[in-house]
Scaffold this motif. Sequence first.
Motif, PDB file in Angstrom:
ATOM      1  N   CYS A  45       3.871   8.766  -2.524  1.00 18.12           N
ATOM      2  CA  CYS A  45       4.176   8.985  -3.928  1.00 18.12           C
ATOM      3  C   CYS A  45       4.390   7.631  -4.604  1.00 18.12           C
ATOM      4  N   PRO A  46       4.540   7.564  -5.935  1.00 14.97           N
ATOM      5  CA  PRO A  46       4.741   6.278  -6.604  1.00 14.97           C
ATOM      6  C   PRO A  46       5.983   5.520  -6.146  1.00 14.97           C
ATOM      7  N   HIS A 103       6.682  -2.193  -1.120  1.00 17.27           N
ATOM      8  CA  HIS A 103       6.553  -1.792  -2.534  1.00 17.27           C
ATOM      9  C   HIS A 103       6.709  -3.050  -3.385  1.00 17.27           C
ATOM     10  N   THR A 150      -0.494   3.250  -7.006  1.00 16.07           N
ATOM     11  CA  THR A 150      -0.295   4.528  -6.324  1.00 16.07           C
ATOM     12  C   THR A 150      -1.615   5.099  -5.813  1.00 16.07           C
TER      13      THR A 150
END
Length: 222
Positions: free
Chosen positions: A135-136, A159, A207
């Motif tokens: 997911c983002p 991330h 993403t």
Amino acid sequence: MSDVTSVDGPASPSHPQTGGLDAPAQAGPAAPADGRPTDQAPPHPGSPHPDSPHPGAPYPGSPYPGAAAYPVAEPDRLTRFVVRLYDRSPRWAVPLAALGCVAAGIGYALISDPTRSAPDAAPTCLLKLTTGLDCPGCGGTRALWYVLHGDLPAAARHHFLFVFALPFLAYLFVAWAGKQAFGWRLPELRISSRAIGVFLAAWLAFTILRNLPWAPFTSLYV
């Protein structure tokens, strides 16, 4: 016989329309003070003024000054309680509560140590658990753990958009909390809507790319 003289003098000749010279002339309708046409009926008390720039404002001279044309709903008990609590709380209470939330998130990342989860452990992300896709926000907790331990390359590996945005978020929080609690006047960080749009577009592209099953995009999968 028409010129009969009385003891008080000759009688005044009667006028066919006015009923005599001594009869008062019939005056036309007086113009109202607000300049409305005479053929326009006066508005109902409390109705909005036709020339008012604010729809719903009462007509001038209304017997209910300040009364709105539309009823206002009364707040419920919970809303009244929250507003009363906010008015009575010191100005540092809200920044302290926000700081407590941030501290709770940092404490969770330190205690849980998401970098040492078992290989066969079920993912905590609902989207990844059901679809197998990142997911983002996937990798954000691990990136925070690495940031707290000073390992920026490993944090960016999990991330890098979170690592990029972290200094800006930290400054915005410090500037807001300092102004609310202590009245600090730190330099304002101006972020235009275009910059926010570019960042969100980059986040969307990140993403999508991290879920592609081809090299080198597979290195972004966490």
